[in-house]
Structures are given as structure tokens and as C-alpha cells.
Design a protein around this motif. Sequence first.
Motif, PDB file in Angstrom:
ATOM      1  N   LYS A   1       0.870  -1.180   0.000  1.00 45.19           N
ATOM      2  CA  LYS A   1       0.000   0.000   0.000  1.00 45.19           C
ATOM      3  C   LYS A   1       0.897   1.218   0.000  1.00 45.19           C
ATOM      4  N   ARG A   2       0.331   2.403  -0.187  1.00 41.04           N
ATOM      5  CA  ARG A   2       1.132   3.616  -0.101  1.00 41.04           C
ATOM      6  C   ARG A   2       1.853   3.682   1.243  1.00 41.04           C
ATOM      7  N   LEU A   3       3.049   4.270   1.220  1.00 45.82           N
ATOM      8  CA  LEU A   3       3.758   4.389   2.489  1.00 45.82           C
ATOM      9  C   LEU A   3       3.264   5.608   3.249  1.00 45.82           C
ATOM     10  N   HIS A   4       2.682   5.362   4.395  1.00 46.77           N
ATOM     11  CA  HIS A   4       2.210   6.463   5.219  1.00 46.77           C
ATOM     12  C   HIS A   4       2.325   6.057   6.686  1.00 46.77           C
ATOM     13  N   ALA A   5       2.629   7.062   7.527  1.00 46.11           N
ATOM     14  CA  ALA A   5       2.830   6.753   8.956  1.00 46.11           C
ATOM     15  C   ALA A   5       1.608   6.054   9.550  1.00 46.11           C
ATOM     16  N   TYR A   6       0.390   6.478   9.173  1.00 47.49           N
ATOM     17  CA  TYR A   6      -0.790   5.878   9.813  1.00 47.49           C
ATOM     18  C   TYR A   6      -1.020   4.429   9.389  1.00 47.49           C
ATOM     19  N   LYS A   7      -0.462   4.040   8.244  1.00 48.44           N
ATOM     20  CA  LYS A   7      -0.626   2.650   7.800  1.00 48.44           C
ATOM     21  C   LYS A   7       0.331   1.715   8.548  1.00 48.44           C
ATOM     22  N   ARG A   8       1.309   2.310   9.209  1.00 44.17           N
ATOM     23  CA  ARG A   8       2.184   1.635  10.156  1.00 44.17           C
ATOM     24  C   ARG A   8       3.028   0.498   9.565  1.00 44.17           C
ATOM     25  N   GLN A   9       3.588   0.729   8.388  1.00 44.91           N
ATOM     26  CA  GLN A   9       4.587  -0.225   7.901  1.00 44.91           C
ATOM     27  C   GLN A   9       5.681  -0.408   8.956  1.00 44.91           C
ATOM     28  N   LEU A  10       5.905   0.654   9.740  1.00 48.17           N
ATOM     29  CA  LEU A  10       6.955   0.619  10.741  1.00 48.17           C
ATOM     30  C   LEU A  10       6.688  -0.399  11.861  1.00 48.17           C
ATOM     31  N   LEU A  11       5.442  -0.622  12.167  1.00 48.54           N
ATOM     32  CA  LEU A  11       5.102  -1.624  13.186  1.00 48.54           C
ATOM     33  C   LEU A  11       5.514  -3.018  12.682  1.00 48.54           C
TER      34      LEU A  11
END
Length: 800
Positions: free
Chosen positions: A539-549
Motif C-alpha cells: 500500500k502507499r507508504l504512510h505513517a498511519y498505515k504503520r509499515q513501521l510496526l
Amino acid sequence: MAIVMQLTKEKIIQDFKMQLHEDFMIQNDEATADERFIALAKLVKCYVMPDWLRGRDEIVKEQKKTAYYFSIEFLPGKMLQTNLLNLGIYDLVQEALREIGVDLMDLVDAERDMALGNGGLGRLASCFMDSLPTIGAPGFGNGIRYKYGLFKQKIVNGYQVELPDAWLSSDGNVWETKKPHSAVDVKIYGNVYLVPQESGDLKPVYENVKTLRAVPYDMMQIGFKNDVVNNLRLWDVEIPEKYELDYPTLADRRRIEDITSVLYPDDATREGQSLRLIQEYFMVSAGLQTIVASYAKMGLPMAKIHEKIAVHINDTHPAMAVPELMRILVDEYELDWDDAWATTTQVMSYTNHTILSEALEKWDAGLFKEIVPRIHQIVGEIDRQFVKTWAGKVDTAVIDHTRIIQNNQIHMANLSIIGGHSVNGVAKLHTELLIEDVLKDFYLLYPEKFNNKTNGIAQRRWSQIANPSMSALLDKQIGDGWRSNIHELLKLEDFLEDATVQLDFYQVKQANKQRLADYVKKTQGIDLPIHAIFDVQVKRLHAYKRQLLNVMHIIKLYQDLKDNAALEITPRVFFFGAKAAPGYHFAKSVIKIINELANLINNDARLRDQLKVVFLENYNVSLAELIIPAADVSEQISTAGKEASGTSNMKFMMNGALTLATLDGANIEIKDAVGEDNIVIFGMDKDAVYAHYTRHDYNSRYIYETNPRLKRVVDAFIDGTIPNTHYEGHEIWDALISYNDEYFLLEDFEDYVAKQAYISELYKDKNTWQSKAMKNIANSGRFTSDDTIELYAREIWGIL
Ligand code: OAK
């Protein structure tokens, strides 16, 4: 009767060869895949043309009410397979080509992705374009023919590099037809004076305007096996011959060409450039002028245009449709303001696709006035009347929050809501949040306008086309009725506990995983174990989508494996596919971290193939068609309340992946569809998130300092664990700790890790896993965009 009904293999071969002669003066055995693709696409166009023309003519003749879906983005991907499938000639064409030594898939590969969209909103628009003719509804698209679509992403030294996506060949796009005959003029800039007439009316007089020529390119949108063909109209800009002197220099000309040059690669923040505002007005004005002119030909009263025309505002980018229709009705057709307003509000409807406040579009009133002076006046009048209507009836604070012009800014969502009769969210939770929170003042004023339309997907593309092996298995197991009636997938419920069927589905999944593994081997040289869990977040990279988690969980697994060389885990391959908006620094840092983490992990032989990480470059619709059928786990892990709906979640489900999700967007409805045993839910729900907002009590540093294993994961961003990174890790660490972790990754971390561990255990029991996967497939039919669009058509547009 449609031409395709009479087609035979022999006729197709003959026509195909003729087309190659005509276009390229070439024999089939000398032709390249590109040439063959173009010849076949042109042939398809010829076969469809009579139905396409008939559809258009019927609307005028039968005075059918028609909906126009205005969207600044469309993201169709490739069209050859969809078109063949919908025409019902896929197998026939494939066989015909095979007979002359041509593999249809080579032609499919030759087609370029049409990526005139960033992500969810654009792809949804394209799913709707497929579904509208399929349900036999007169619904047409209206957008911009960008010369460059969403940028092509390259990963260089771990960083995202954006290259222009020159998707149009020198001959344009084979599916389109240029219609200079239907061009219209659009005026921008200049001054407008209102000059009193003898009648007492005020007439706008324009001075120093710039006139643009809007030239339409039409693309057929073919319904599934029903002879219905709708139209997607994309506008390009040209310099009108008559006004050539207004653009004397090359630089002047280039500025005009720029209007349709690029799609803004930013789907979460407002692009504050005047060019974007011009794009919006250009598309809206060209579309509406044409629509009103075609209505005028029906000879019906202008004040009743809402009886034959519906215009949909897909997010706020086309919101100027409201004042532009007012302009046309009042200035050009001389309707009274009140009559024009009454019909305009019944024509217009609006979908909201995000609650992120930074994505709610606002324009500086000064810029607005400079670029679209007449529209600026009309918006001012709409705003004045709105305030007048509600003054004394509701609290002044409510008016202050809902009026269109506030602090010298024009609020496009407010314009769309006030100027239309319907406002919808795209999943139940999202609509609830609009009503309770983001748009609650509007709900006080116009409760009757609010409704929900949960998103859907064009299931034919995401099952029959993307996953032919699963489709063949479904045919064998439940018959092929599901291909035309997706709800028949429910028949699979009878086989959930059947070990033989489970095994069949397992084998199909493994074959799809192999297909993806081969692609990764070919493009990146990485060997992937297909017995591993394929865990996917695309999906698009965005903080709320939380790829970082997701990244934090991978770091934790890596640390576990390094701590204990004998540790055995269920092998996993983590896939990411994501583009970051070019100006979105944080998102680009996350991409860099993923790539360096992937290098670290993939090259560590001591991990014994138990862990792999793959970042797939240039994620787009075609890649999605390869990735989604190969997924075991679908990561839908946004902070609860932030993802309006999501649509990839539906595509994964349909392809038998288990969803690992927060209770956000349409994930909640997926859970309702499959039951909580067949989805893995973790983390805070929306109420828990909102409780933090009201109590102001979130403290990520406290969580960090009191949870040593989490602290170790977070510190890995800055302690040298991930080589070849620089400021990126610090930027991430700061976001999580110094800036109090806006999206609550730390709070959700432990539950996420626990549910990932549960998934690892579950995957060991292949039968149970497959049974859950099949439960997901069986219940995915409820997310067909055919049904979603039918609700739009009946409840919002009144066209069925
Ligand atoms: C793009 C630009 C401005 C505002 C929203 C978007 C957008 O793409 N939103 C996405 O729309 C999808 C279709 O409704 C949803 O599934 C996604 O949740 C939403 O983020």
C-alpha cells in the motif's frame, strides 16, 4: 447482437493478421509482442465499437438519467485481459493465438500499466468503471489524461528514486479515441466584472482571460458479458488556434502543456500549487460544459437537469463542480440563482475518502480568485447564502465551522457537502467517524445527506485474471457459476473441513507463491523458500498505515534468532511494496530502513532461511495481481480510525490470505463476514485511540522505558544494528519517542507480536489454516464493487 457473439477462432486469426498488416505491414511471425498487443487491442476496439456507439446514442434517445463520476485519479492498470474477459472471448482469443504460435501472456506483458492514480481512491474509481457497465448502469468517468502517471519507483542504494512514468507511446494509448470534435474551451485567470443589464440582472464580463482547449480522449468501459459499454473520458489540454497569440513564447506554451503533464504524486497532503487548482478546474469545467450541452439537446428545462444528470465528486478534488454548474446555469442559461441552486444541489453528491485533517483540501482564497475569478465570486455567494440560511437557527459556532470560506481559505469538503444532496463514507466505521467527529456539525444541519457505501473491488480482475489456478480449482469444486455471480463462492462453505479440498487449495497457493518467488529471483536475485509464510503489506507508504510496526516485529524476530542460534521459528518472508510521496521525508526513511534491514537479514546465512525480507520495487496494479494471490498473511495494521476503508484487504481475502488487522476501516466488515476465528485482530480499537485523544495521556517514552524488549527493538534504529543507514533511524526513533508516537505503534506492539506468534503456530497446522483461508474466499463475494456501485446507482444517483 454484439459482434463478439459471432466470433470464431478462424475469424479472430484472420482479423488479427489483417490488423498486423494494416498497422505495421508485417506478418505475424515477424511481429514483436508490442506490435501484436497493439493489433489485438485495436481489434477488440473494433469489435466493441458498435455497442459503444449504441450505448452513447441510447442515452440521448431514451433520455436515460446518467451519472458522471468525476475523479482526479483513475488507476486501471492493464486493460487487455479485463476487456477480453468481459467480452466473453478470453479463452477463444487465447486459443486462436495459440494456433498461430502466439502466447496471449506475452501480449499481456507488453501492455503498459495505466497508472493515473496514487492508490486507493484511484483504484476504487477504476473498479467502479468496471462495475458500472456490468450492472447495466449508465455511469461515465470524467478525469484527466496525464502524460505522466504516478512516478516509476527505483530503489537505489536502498533509497526511493522517482522517475517519470512515460506511459503513453508516441501513438498515445491504444484503448483511447481522441475526439477533437467534442473539444470545449475552458477559461482561467483574468478579471470578471458584473455589469447590470436592462433587465436588472448582472452579467459577468471577462477581461484578460486565458482560454484553454480541452480535448477529450474516450476509453470504452466494457460490462461483463452483457453488451453494455460505458465511457471513461479523460481530458487533455491544447492551445486553441483562435487564441494562439495569447501564448507567444515557447515558455508560455509549455506552461499550458504542463496542466495535464503530471499526476500529483501525493495522496495524503494538499498539493498547494496553482497548477493543481488549474487541473481541478480544467477537468470539472470541461466535463460539465459537455454534460450540460448534451442535456440541452434533450430539449428539457434546465431547472430540471437533476432529473437526467447526476455528478459525483470523488473526494474533494472535483468540488468546483458545484460552482461551475452554477456558473453554467446562471451565466450561460440565465437561470435564477435559486432555481440553479435547487437543481445543482440535487445533481451533486460527494464521497469522502479520508479523515486525516491534513488531507482535507483547502485553498487560499487569493490564489482561487486569481485563477478562477468567476468561480471565486460564485463560491462567495454560496457561502453568503449558507450563512444567511442558518443564521439564528443554529449556534454561531456551528456556522463558523461549516461555512465554506474561513480565514481566507476555501474549504472544499464544506463546498461539496453544502452543494450536494449526499455525503458518504467508504466503510461503516469511517461513516460513523464522519458523523460523530470530523463532520459532526454538518450532521447537525443535514442528517439526511449522510450515508455509508462500503467500498468494493472488481472481483473479476482480482480472482479470474489475477489468480487463474485458484479460479480453475473453484470451477472444479463449486462449478463455474461464481464467475458471473460472485456470491456463489459461498458454496465453498460446504468444503471447509474437507481435507482433500484443503490440500488442493494449499497446492494452488504454493504454485502462486512459486510464481512470485520466481519473479523475485529474476528481479532481485533473492531465493525465497515457498514453505515459509508469505506475509505481505502492500500500500502507499504512510505513517498511519504503520509499515513501521511491521518492521519492528521483523527486528524483534531477527534479535530472537541472533540471541539463540538454535531457535526454530515458522519460516517467514515479509514482503513490502510501497511508494512514498516524493516530499514525504519520513516515509522515504522507512523505505530506506526496510531495504537495509532486508540486506542485513537476507545475507545472514546463520538465520538459515527462517527469515527473509523483500521490498518490491515500483508497486502498481500489475504487481498487485502477482503478489496478492501469493499471500498467506494480509497486513492491515493501520491505527484504528485512520484507514477510511482499505480495498487491498478485500483482494487478499478473496485470494485466501488470512487478515492480520486492527479494527479499522473495512477490516471490521471482513471480520463480520468471516467470523472472529478466521481473522486475526490485534491492538487498540477506535474507542481506545480516541480515549487517548480526550485524556491526553499517551506517553510513548514511558512504554519504551518500562518494556525492555520493546526498547531494544526501538533502539535498533539508532544503535548500528541496521547498517548503511544514517539519519533515517534517528528520524524514526524521534518520531516514536521524542514526538510521542502519533500513531500508537508502541502501545500496539506487544499485542501485534503476540498475534504474529499465534499466526506462526497456526500455519503449522495446514488443514486448519486452509480451512480458514477457504472461509475467507467463500465470504469475499460481499465485497464486490458490482454491489457497491449498485447502491450508489440506486440510492445516490437514481439511475437504475
Ligand atoms: C487520496 C487523496 C485524498 C484523499 C484520500 C485519498 C485516498 O486514496 N484515500 C483512500 O481511499 C480508498 C478508497 O476509498 C480507501 O480504501 C482508503 O482507506 C483511503 O485511504
